[in-house]
Design a protein around this motif. Structure first.
Motif, mmCIF file in Angstrom:
data_model
loop_
_atom_site.group_PDB
_atom_site.id
_atom_site.type_symbol
_atom_site.label_atom_id
_atom_site.label_comp_id
_atom_site.label_asym_id
_atom_site.label_seq_id
_atom_site.Cartn_x
_atom_site.Cartn_y
_atom_site.Cartn_z
ATOM 1 N N UNK A 193 35.455 6.680 11.395
ATOM 2 C CA UNK A 193 35.986 6.321 12.553
ATOM 3 C C UNK A 193 36.536 7.473 13.258
ATOM 4 N N UNK A 194 36.680 7.245 14.699
ATOM 5 C CA UNK A 194 37.529 8.477 15.026
ATOM 6 C C UNK A 194 39.018 7.744 15.664
ATOM 7 N N UNK A 195 40.100 8.618 15.585
ATOM 8 C CA UNK A 195 41.226 8.054 16.178
ATOM 9 C C UNK A 195 41.492 9.164 17.656
ATOM 10 N N UNK A 196 41.787 8.658 18.658
ATOM 11 C CA UNK A 196 41.908 9.662 19.901
ATOM 12 C C UNK A 196 42.297 8.664 21.052
ATOM 13 N N UNK A 197 42.936 9.230 22.134
ATOM 14 C CA UNK A 197 43.582 8.542 23.128
ATOM 15 C C UNK A 197 42.542 7.671 23.641
ATOM 16 N N UNK A 198 43.033 6.513 24.327
ATOM 17 C CA UNK A 198 42.381 5.595 24.860
ATOM 18 C C UNK A 198 41.601 5.794 26.006
ATOM 19 N N UNK A 199 41.948 6.832 26.903
ATOM 20 C CA UNK A 199 41.163 7.268 27.923
ATOM 21 C C UNK A 199 39.852 7.769 27.523
ATOM 22 N N UNK A 200 39.953 8.659 26.675
ATOM 23 C CA UNK A 200 38.498 9.308 26.048
ATOM 24 C C UNK A 200 37.920 8.484 25.293
ATOM 25 N N UNK A 201 38.205 7.662 24.457
ATOM 26 C CA UNK A 201 37.449 6.711 23.656
ATOM 27 C C UNK A 201 36.801 5.783 24.440
ATOM 28 N N UNK A 202 37.524 5.173 25.673
ATOM 29 C CA UNK A 202 36.781 4.237 26.419
ATOM 30 C C UNK A 202 35.886 4.779 27.341
ATOM 31 N N UNK A 203 35.953 6.227 27.784
ATOM 32 C CA UNK A 203 34.949 6.861 28.422
ATOM 33 C C UNK A 203 33.642 6.961 27.874
ATOM 34 N N UNK A 204 33.744 7.453 26.583
ATOM 35 C CA UNK A 204 32.761 7.721 25.581
ATOM 36 C C UNK A 204 32.070 6.549 25.365
ATOM 37 N N UNK A 205 32.541 5.398 25.080
ATOM 38 C CA UNK A 205 32.045 4.120 24.902
ATOM 39 C C UNK A 205 31.135 3.838 26.165
ATOM 40 N N UNK A 206 31.913 3.738 27.311
ATOM 41 C CA UNK A 206 31.215 3.678 28.447
ATOM 42 C C UNK A 206 29.983 4.121 28.931
ATOM 43 N N UNK A 207 30.155 5.453 28.575
ATOM 44 C CA UNK A 207 28.968 6.350 28.923
ATOM 45 C C UNK A 207 27.779 6.610 27.840
ATOM 46 N N UNK A 208 28.060 5.912 26.730
ATOM 47 C CA UNK A 208 27.174 6.114 25.582
ATOM 48 C C UNK A 208 26.755 4.404 24.879
ATOM 49 N N UNK A 209 26.322 3.680 25.945
ATOM 50 C CA UNK A 209 26.245 1.971 25.471
ATOM 51 C C UNK A 209 25.564 2.023 24.432
#
Length: 279
Positions: free
Chosen positions: A197-213
C-alpha cells in the motif's frame, strides 16, 4: 511531500517527477502584480517561493514549466495582494530548509500541511486547502483500514504527515514502513510489488488512480485514523508575509476565483466554509 527522478515510471509520472532545479521560474512581475490590497502599495520586493514539483496535480513540471493547483493558487493570491514573486522548484528537503532560513526564499508553496510541530519552526498563511491522507491498494486487497497496515509493507514520502501517521501505527524503526524522497517513487514501489500500500494525500492518490485506470488501484478513506488536514503557504518564523497574503487569500475565496481554480483541477466544488473556519 517529495525529489528524485525515476526513469522507469510511467509516462505521466515521468512528467510529474522531472525535477526543475534548472527550469524556468514562474514569475509575476511588474504590471502583473496589480492587486487591490492598498496596504501593500509601494512594496516593490520580489518574493521568492520554493516548491517541490513532484506532486501532481498540486505542483509538477511540464517540460520546463511549473504547473498545478498550488502554482495557480499562488499566482492568484500574489496578484490580488499586488506583490511580485517568483517560484522555483527546489525539492522538498531543500524547500523546508531554505524557507526556515528565510534568506534565498521567503516562502514555500508545496502542499504543506499545517501541524503544531511545524508551527514551532515556521509561520503559515491561513489555510487554503482541505486534505486527508488515504490508503492506495490494488483492487481486491484485504486492506480496509490503517490498522490493517500494521503487518504490511507500506510506502510513504519521508517527512510527510503520512510518514508521521504510519510511524505511529507501525512503530518507529519498522523496516516494513518504506520511506522515499518523493511520493512518485513511493507509488513506483507499489507498482513494482515492493509495497502492499501507499499512504499519501487524497488529491495525489485520486489523481494517480484516475490517470492510471489499467493498474486497477483503489483508495481507502479511514476517517478514524486519518483526520482532515489543511495546507498553508509556508514562511520563516517572524515573517510579515502572512499578513500581506492572508487578506488576498480570503478575497479570492470570497470573489469566486478560488472555486474556479478548484473546479478546474478537481472537477468539484470546494468546501470553502471549512477553510474559512479552520484554525
Amino acid at each position: 511531500m517529495k525529489k528524485w527522478l525515476a526513469s522507469a515510471i510511467i509516462t505521466l509520472m515521468a512528467v510529474v517527477i522531472v525535477t526543475g532545479c534548472g527550469a524556468k521560474n514562474n514569475e509575476n512581475t511588474g504590471s502583473e502584480a496589480s492587486g487591490n490590497n492598498a496596504s501593500n502599495a509601494g512594496d516593490t520586493k520580489t518574493y521568492k517561493f520554493a516548491t517541490d514539483a513532484s506532486y501532481a496535480p498540486m505542483e509538477f513540471m511540464d517540460k520546463d514549466e511549473l504547473k498545478g493547483f498550488d502554482i495557480e493558487f499562488l499566482d492568484a493570491v500574489m496578484k490580488q495582494a499586488g506583490l511580485k514573486y517568483e517560484v522555483a522548484n527546489t525539492g522538498w528537503d531543500a524547500m523546508l530548509e531554505s524557507v526556515k532560513q528565510g534568506t534565498e526564499y521567503q516562502g514555500g508553496v508545496s502542499s504543506v500541511s499545517i501541524t503544531d510541530d511545524r508551527k514551532q519552526t515556521y509561520d503559515y498563511s491561513m489555510p487554503y486547502f482541505e486534505s486527508r491522507n488515504v490508503i492506495m491498494v490494488k483492487e481486491g486487497s484485504e486492506i480496509k483500514s490503517a490498522t490493517d497496515l500494521k503487518d504490511k509493507k507500506v510506502a510513504v514520502q519521508t517527512g510527510t504527515t503520512a510518514d508521521i501517521l504510519m510511524t505511529k501505527i507501525m512503530g518507529n524503526g519498522n523496516t516494513d514502513l518504506k520511506k522515499f524522497d518523493s511520493n512518485a517513487v513511493a507509488l513506483m514501489e507499489l507498482d513494482q510489488g515492493g509495497a502492499d500500500a501507499v499512504v499519501a494525500d487524497i488529491a495525489i492518490v485520486n489523481y494517480y488512480i484516475q490517470t492510471n485506470p489499467k493498474k486497477k488501484y483503489i483508495s481507502i478513506e479511514d476517517n478514524t485514523n486519518f483526520s482532515p488536514e489543511y495546507y498553508g503557504l509556508l514562511f520563516p518564523k517572524g515573517s510579515d508575509l502572512a499578513a500581506k497574503v492572508d487578506p488576498a487569500i480570503k478575497a479570492i475565496i470570497d470573489n469566486g476565483t478560488y472555486t474556479e481554480l478548484y473546479k478546474k483541477w478537481f472537477g468539484e466544488e470546494p468546501n470553502t466554509a471549512n477553510l474559512l473556519n479552520a484554525k
